[in-house]
Design a protein around this motif. Structure first.
Motif: not given
Length: 750
Positions: A611, A627-628, A630-632, A634-635
């Motif tokens: 990441r 976006p990156i 936010q995805s981190m 959420k994960a």
């Protein structure tokens, strides 16, 4: 002749006996008739005795009840008896002189009677014929004569006599016909018809005839004689068979006795040989010079003799108790050989451990056979070797482990498994525990694993478990003041990886190491591209060989990577300068090089590093970074759940709380009852004094899991590191030890 006839009667069947008895009676009657039939004695005359005038005077008041009863029975006055020949006066009582026997000195028992009268009475007493009538019953009375009826007397008569009596009575007379094979009851006229020559067929098929020389009776008698003879023949054959069987049994018994005598003879010869060999061995052992031939020479002579006896005379060896004889001689010789023997200090004048082991192995075979599990050999060890071995191992320096371990390895082939285990548990293990009790982890320059690890292959698991608990307790106390930047703790703990059980290691690390590593990672590790100090980070990740990976990964995900991503994003969003991305790339490689390969290979760590590269690529291409990020975010919960499952797979519990619940967990955290850096024991001592509760060691309970058991109020407790364990009793008895908080213990102790 009569005796011979009686003998013949016993041998014939019943029917033949009856026939012969009837014939004999007829012969006797005929003989009596020839000698004279008128010689019968007349009935006795009535007794002529005067009646006593005073007789029955006493019965006048009762009306003569006795006389009435006698008259009812036929009494007409005069003497008693059927023919009035008895006494007239009643028997008078007369006092016999003291100690005089009956009839002594002419003493008379019957009153008013002379001896001549008595003789006459006894001589003339004879029964009347059967035709005498019973006394008639007196009319008007209910009295009847009582008494048992006498059995009727059987009278044998001839046919002519019966005919004469029948003609007089003019009535048929029943007779017993004993002329056939069976006794039959018939009438006189039928018997007369048969005598006239008329045949009568009976129900059983036998037809008597009137002729005395007819064949059927003779044939029947001959059959009876043949049957009797066959019976005698069978009896004789049976007797012969019995004699043959007896003779056969006696021959077998004779053979058995002969075999027994032969065995006893051989046993006596074997015993004489054994005694001769043992005496020869004693003489040979007494003539040995121990200084020239060695201390164990006498034991070798005895061992040779008894080994030979056990091999060639195994039955006699056990039968005559030779193991006990061998024990006595072997113990005596070994005591002489081991006098002054020091197991850990070999001497030229004493046997070496290998020589002693070889000798003990020979005696083990002699005393216990090939198994070596009996008590006699163990008794030999107790009297010769064990006392010296106990003194040597109980006082040895366990840090200088080479000599005691070598001694045990050399003696092990000669020691039965129970004895060897006893030596380790009773002599070696207490010595190690004593040495560990004096060990100070912070002051001792020699690491504990250097002198404990050599004993791992020697001691049983039970002894090792107690030692490991003691070591962990010592290390936990020493790590209270330890700081993670100090690498000495890793030097002490890393050698125990793979030695301790995984669960025990996890409990120790989660209690003494992980809290301080997590604190250092969250507050001591700073990610600043301008002023970076990777020393705290290296102090955390160097524990990757000891601490489970899921615990370190959880720390990095929670306390390191958020700081690292934040610093990277800030640098990427800063104004562009010359060589900016090259500097970011070198910075990223520098942090990546600080992470060990084992951690870097973990999927979650690899995902975080990837990441970071994605963020750098997005910044180079002028793409948005949100976006990156936010995805981190959420994960992150899924990553924490994966770590939790990994920890549960090894039975090591949760490692870190999600960031979203960190605040709630902090709020639920209990505040300590007493401030300061006090130990659990010190806190309990102060609380017991404040609340008036008893707090003292429980001598009955002793030790539990390597820790001392205390009595706190009504509860039994022990303290293992910073964890408090309380014994919770069950309803049916027994109970279990469970970890408790101090507040819960106070409620239970009250």
């Amino acid at each position: 002749m009569e005796e011979e006839e009686e003998d013949e009667d016993e041998a014939l069947p019943k029917s033949a006996l009856e026939i012969r008895r009837q014939a004999r009676l007829e012969r006797e009657k005929r003989r009596a008739a020839e000698e004279g039939a008128g010689r019968k004695r007349p009935p006795p005359k009535p007794r002529a005795v005067k009646a006593d005038k005073e007789f029955g005077k006493w019965a006048k008041a009762s009306g003569g009840l006795g006389l009435k009863m006698m008259k009812a029975m036929g009494y007409k006055g005069g003497g008693l008896g059927k023919h009035a020949h008895g006494i007239v006066n009643p028997v008078k009582s007369k006092l016999r002189p003291q100690q005089m026997g009956l009839g002594y000195g002419g003493y008379k028992e019957k009153a008013n009677m002379t001896q001549a009268e008595l003789d006459d009475t006894e001589g003339n007493e004879e029964k009347k014929p059967r035709a005498a009538q019973k006394p008639k019953k007196r009319p008007g009375t209910n009295w009847r004569a009582t008494g048992k009826k006498k059995p009727a007397k059987r009278v044998y008569k001839t046919v002519d006599e019966l005919k004469e009596e029948a003609e007089k009575r003019n009535a048929p007379e029943l007779v017993i016909d004993m002329r056939g094979p069976h006794v039959r009851v018939t009438s006189l006229d039928k018997v007369a018809d048969l005598n006239d020559g008329t045949e009568q067929i009976h129900g059983d098929g036998w037809t008597p005839t009137g002729s005395a020389n007819t064949l059927p009776e003779l044939k029947w008698n001959m059959d009876a004689l043949v049957e009797h003879t066959e019976s005698d023949v069978h009896k004789t054959l049976q007797a012969i068979t019995n004699r043959e069987n007896t003779l056969k049994a006696l021959r077998n018994q004779r053979r058995v006795i002969a075999d027994r005598v032969e065995k006893q003879k051989k046993a006596a010869e074997s015993l004489e040989l054994i005694i001769t060999l043992v005496d020869a061995a004693r003489d040979k052992a007494a003539s040995i010079n121990l200084q020239e031939e060695g201390c164990l020479a006498q034991g070798g002579v005895y061992a040779d003799t008894f080994e030979m006896l056990r091999e060639r005379h195994s039955e006699e060896f056990q039968l005559y108790g030779l193991p006990r004889v061998a024990f006595a001689l072997g113990a005596e010789s070994l005591k002489k050989a081991l006098r002054g023997w020091r197991p850990l200090a070999p001497s030229a004048s004493k046997p070496t451990t290998l020589e002693l082991t070889a000798m003990l192995k020979r005696w083990r075979v002699v005393l216990e056979g090939d198994e070596g599990t009996g008590a006699l050999y163990q008794e030999l060890l107790e009297e010769t070797v064990m006392s010296k071995l106990a003194i040597a191992l109980s006082s040895c320096d366990v840090r200088q482990f080479a000599k005691p371990i070598t001694l045990l390895e050399q003696l092990r082939p000669a020691l039965p498994p129970p004895v060897y285990r006893h030596v380790l548990l009773e002599y070696v293990s207490p010595r190690l525990r004593s040495e560990l009790a004096n060990w100070r982890p912070t002051r001792d320059p020699v690491p504990v694993h250097t002198w404990v690890h050599p004993w791992l292959d020697v001691l049983p698991a039970r002894a090792l478990g107690d030692l490991f608990t003691q070591i962990r307790t010592k290390l936990s106390d020493a790590l209270r003041a330890w700081q993670p930047l100090d690498g000495s703790a890793l030097v002490l703990i890393e050698p125990w990886r793979g030695v301790w059980e995984r669960r025990d290691m996890w409990d120790f690390l989660s209690r003494s190491i992980l809290p301080k590593l997590r604190h250092l990672c969250s507050r001591g590790v700073h990610v600043n591209p301008q002023r970076e100090d990777p020393t705290p980070f290296r102090a955390v990740v160097r524990w990757h060989k000891v601490v489970p990976l899921h615990a370190l990964v959880s720390m990095l995900l929670t306390d390191f990577f958020p700081k690292w991503i934040q610093a990277l994003v800030s640098w990427l969003r800063s104004p562009a300068t010359e060589g900016k991305f090259e500097q970011i790339l070198r910075w990223n490689k520098g942090w990546s090089g600080q992470i060990p390969d084992a951690l870097k290979a973990h999927p979650l760590v690899e995902a975080q590093m990837r990441r970071g590269l994605d963020l750098m690529n997005a910044a180079i291409q002028n793409e948005p970074l949100d976006p990156i990020l936010q995805s981190m975010a959420k994960a992150f919960p899924a990553q924490q759940e994966a770590l939790r499952r990994e920890a549960q797979r090894y039975g090591e519990g949760a490692t870190a709380a999600p960031a979203a619940n960190a605040g709630a967990a902090a709020k639920k955290k209990r505040r300590p009852l007493l401030g300061g850096d006090l130990s659990v024991k010190e806190v309990l001592e102060k609380l017991a004094g404040k609340m008036g509760l008893e707090f003292m060691p429980n001598l009955k309970k002793g030790m539990r899991d390597g820790c001392e058991v205390y009595t706190f109020g009504r509860c039994n407790i022990y303290i293992k590191g910073q964890t408090l364990f309380v014994h919770v009793p069950a309803k049916g008895g027994g109970g279990a030890w469970k970890p408790f908080a101090i507040e819960d213990l106070l409620q239970m102790a009250k």
